[in-house]
Every structure is written in structure tokens, then in C-alpha cells.
Design an enzyme around this catalytic site. Structure first.
Site, PDB file in Angstrom:
ATOM      1  CG  ASP A 103     -24.638  29.460  74.309  1.00  0.00           C
ATOM      2  OD1 ASP A 103     -25.852  29.537  74.137  1.00  0.00           O
ATOM      3  OD2 ASP A 103     -23.908  30.453  74.439  1.00  0.00           O
ATOM      4  CG  ASP A 159     -17.850  31.290  84.912  1.00  0.00           C
ATOM      5  OD1 ASP A 159     -18.147  30.508  83.978  1.00  0.00           O
ATOM      6  OD2 ASP A 159     -17.072  32.248  84.773  1.00  0.00           O
ATOM      7  NE  ARG A 165     -15.897  28.611  87.500  1.00  0.00           N
ATOM      8  CZ  ARG A 165     -16.057  28.557  86.183  1.00  0.00           C
ATOM      9  NH1 ARG A 165     -16.970  27.768  85.664  1.00  0.00           N
ATOM     10  NH2 ARG A 165     -15.295  29.271  85.386  1.00  0.00           N
TER      11      ARG A 165
HETATM   12  P1  IMP Z   1     -20.537  27.371  73.086  1.00  0.00           P
HETATM   13  O1  IMP Z   1     -19.162  27.214  72.531  1.00  0.00           O
HETATM   14  O2  IMP Z   1     -21.170  28.660  72.643  1.00  0.00           O
HETATM   15  O3  IMP Z   1     -21.440  26.185  72.872  1.00  0.00           O
HETATM   16  O4  IMP Z   1     -20.394  27.623  74.618  1.00  0.00           O
HETATM   17  C1  IMP Z   1     -20.075  26.673  75.473  1.00  0.00           C
HETATM   18  C2  IMP Z   1     -19.464  27.272  76.720  1.00  0.00           C
HETATM   19  O5  IMP Z   1     -19.909  28.597  77.000  1.00  0.00           O
HETATM   20  C3  IMP Z   1     -19.928  26.464  77.871  1.00  0.00           C
HETATM   21  O6  IMP Z   1     -19.073  25.360  78.074  1.00  0.00           O
HETATM   22  C4  IMP Z   1     -19.905  27.453  79.008  1.00  0.00           C
HETATM   23  O7  IMP Z   1     -18.633  27.485  79.588  1.00  0.00           O
HETATM   24  C5  IMP Z   1     -20.196  28.778  78.364  1.00  0.00           C
HETATM   25  N1  IMP Z   1     -21.623  29.134  78.494  1.00  0.00           N
HETATM   26  C6  IMP Z   1     -22.577  29.165  77.544  1.00  0.00           C
HETATM   27  N2  IMP Z   1     -23.768  29.534  78.019  1.00  0.00           N
HETATM   28  C7  IMP Z   1     -23.580  29.737  79.337  1.00  0.00           C
HETATM   29  C8  IMP Z   1     -24.459  30.121  80.408  1.00  0.00           C
HETATM   30  O8  IMP Z   1     -25.680  30.331  80.259  1.00  0.00           O
HETATM   31  N3  IMP Z   1     -23.882  30.234  81.632  1.00  0.00           N
HETATM   32  C9  IMP Z   1     -22.569  29.995  81.860  1.00  0.00           C
HETATM   33  N4  IMP Z   1     -21.714  29.623  80.892  1.00  0.00           N
HETATM   34  C10 IMP Z   1     -22.217  29.500  79.649  1.00  0.00           C
END
Ligand code: IMP
Ligand code: MG
Length: 178
Positions: A103, A159, A165
Site C-alpha cells: 500500500d 482483514d 480474513r
Molecule cells: P503499507 O505498509 O502501507 O504498504 O501496508 C501494508 C499492510 O497494510 C499490508 O500488509 C496490510 O496488512 C495492510 N493493508 C493495506 N491496505 C489494505 C487493504 O486494502 N486491506 C487490508 N489490509 C491492508
């Protein structure tokens, strides 16, 4: 209890299965003659990991790492911490990190740095879902299952506040008040 519920299906069971078989073939092809360790990132990637390893017909080992980057809601805290570490050293191993979704990129860039400090032969990242619009840090993702727009998804390991999940497909979270 959460008021937000799973809404429309974004990626069906069939689409997941088909794409994961392709990813498995590609990984098997890229690691011919090697025995990589696939590191599943808990909890989100547990179903993806289970299906991906079964789509790779060659030798590999598995391990898991647990990270927490989110609170109970939809927004990243921006802070990543390891809540459970690998069982085995990855020194001199080819590592494939198996992640549910990238993300902002904060989690995977932290993990990459953390794992690279353990002197593996290589580190590659395989993410089931890439939410590229939301990226805050530049990270290389070597294998991507699906690229999706900026929607919060649940199901297939993903989740919302610990829920959903267990859905066998990926759905958009519907948080419009009833
Ligand atoms: P980042 O550090 O912002 O890249 O986020 C990564 C983590 O955020 C992922 O491994 C997920 O656990 C959680 N995450 C990000 N977007 C989503 C989503 O749309 N649904 C569920 N979990 C998300
Ligand atoms: Mg995750």
C-alpha cells in the site's frame, strides 16, 4: 463490532487461483536449481502463502514473519514492528517475501532492509495485490498478482479490524452507513 462489511467482489476465487498458478510457475522458473525460502508475512498473507507454495513444484522451504503496521482500522500507523520473527536464519539463502498487499510501501521497505541485514543471497518480494496509487516510498516488487485502485479490500487473508480474513475471495470494504 465493525459496521463496515464486505461489499462487491473485486477478485473472485477463480481469478485468484488462476493468477497464483501463474506466479508459482514464474517463481519456479526463476529459481531453477535453487532452494529458496518463502517468507510469509503474517497474518495477511497466510492464505496466499498456502496457495502459492502449492503452485511451485520445485524444492523450497517456508518460514513466517509477523509484522504489525496497522491499528484496528484502515489507516497505516506508519510504524512497523516485528511481532514474531523467523524461525531460521536466512544467511546465504534466496529469500522470497510473500506479502498480501503493498500500500504505502512502508512495511515492505522496512522488511526488505531488515532481511537484507541478515546477509541472504538475495531478497525478492512477491505481493498478491499492489495498490500503487497510495505509494509513499519507492519499493521494488518483483512479482505482483493484481494491481488495484485505492479501495480497502477484505477477504482471502485481508482483514478489517481482524474480521473477514476467512472469505475465499477479495471484496471491497463497504463502509457506507446502512
Ligand atoms: P503499507 O505498509 O502501507 O504498504 O501496508 C501494508 C499492510 O497494510 C499490508 O500488509 C496490510 O496488512 C495492510 N493493508 C493495506 N491496505 C489494505 C487493504 O486494502 N486491506 C487490508 N489490509 C491492508
Ligand atoms: Mg500485511
Amino acid at each position: 463490532m465493525a459496521t463496515a462489511r464486505p461489499g462487491r467482489v473485486l477478485i473472485s476465487e477463480h481469478e485468484l487461483r488462476t493468477r497464483i498458478v501463474e506466479l508459482g510457475r514464474q517463481i519456479a522458473h526463476d529459481y531453477v536449481g535453487e532452494t529458496p525460502v518463502l517468507v510469509g508475512v503474517l497474518q495477511g498473507a497466510f492464505l496466499f502463502m498456502a496457495d502459492l507454495v502449492r503452485a511451485i513444484p520445485s524444492d523450497l522451504t517456508t518460514d513466517f514473519i509477523g509484522v504489525a503496521s496497522y491499528g484496528a482500522g484502515q489507516r497505516s500507523s506508519g510504524q512497523v514492528r516485528i511481532v514474531s520473527d523467523l524461525a531460521m536464519p536466512v544467511e546465504n539463502r534466496h529469500v522470497v517475501v510473500v506479502e498480501d498487499i503493498v500500500d504505502t510501501g512502508l512495511t515492505i521497505s522496512y522488511l526488505r532492509r531488515n532481511l537484507e541485514a541478515r546477509h541472504p543471497k538475495s531478497v525478492r518480494v512477491c505481493a498478491l495485490v499492489d495498490k500503487i496509487e497510495r505509494r509513499q516510498v519507492d519499493v521494488r516488487i518483483d512479482y505482483v498478482g493484481f494491481t488495484i485502485p485505492n479501495v480497502f479490500v477484505v477477504g482471502y487473508g485481508f482483514d478489517f479490524g481482524g474480521l473477514y480474513r476467512n472469505l475465499p475471495y477479495l471484496a471491497a470494504l463497504d463502509d457506507t452507513p446502512a
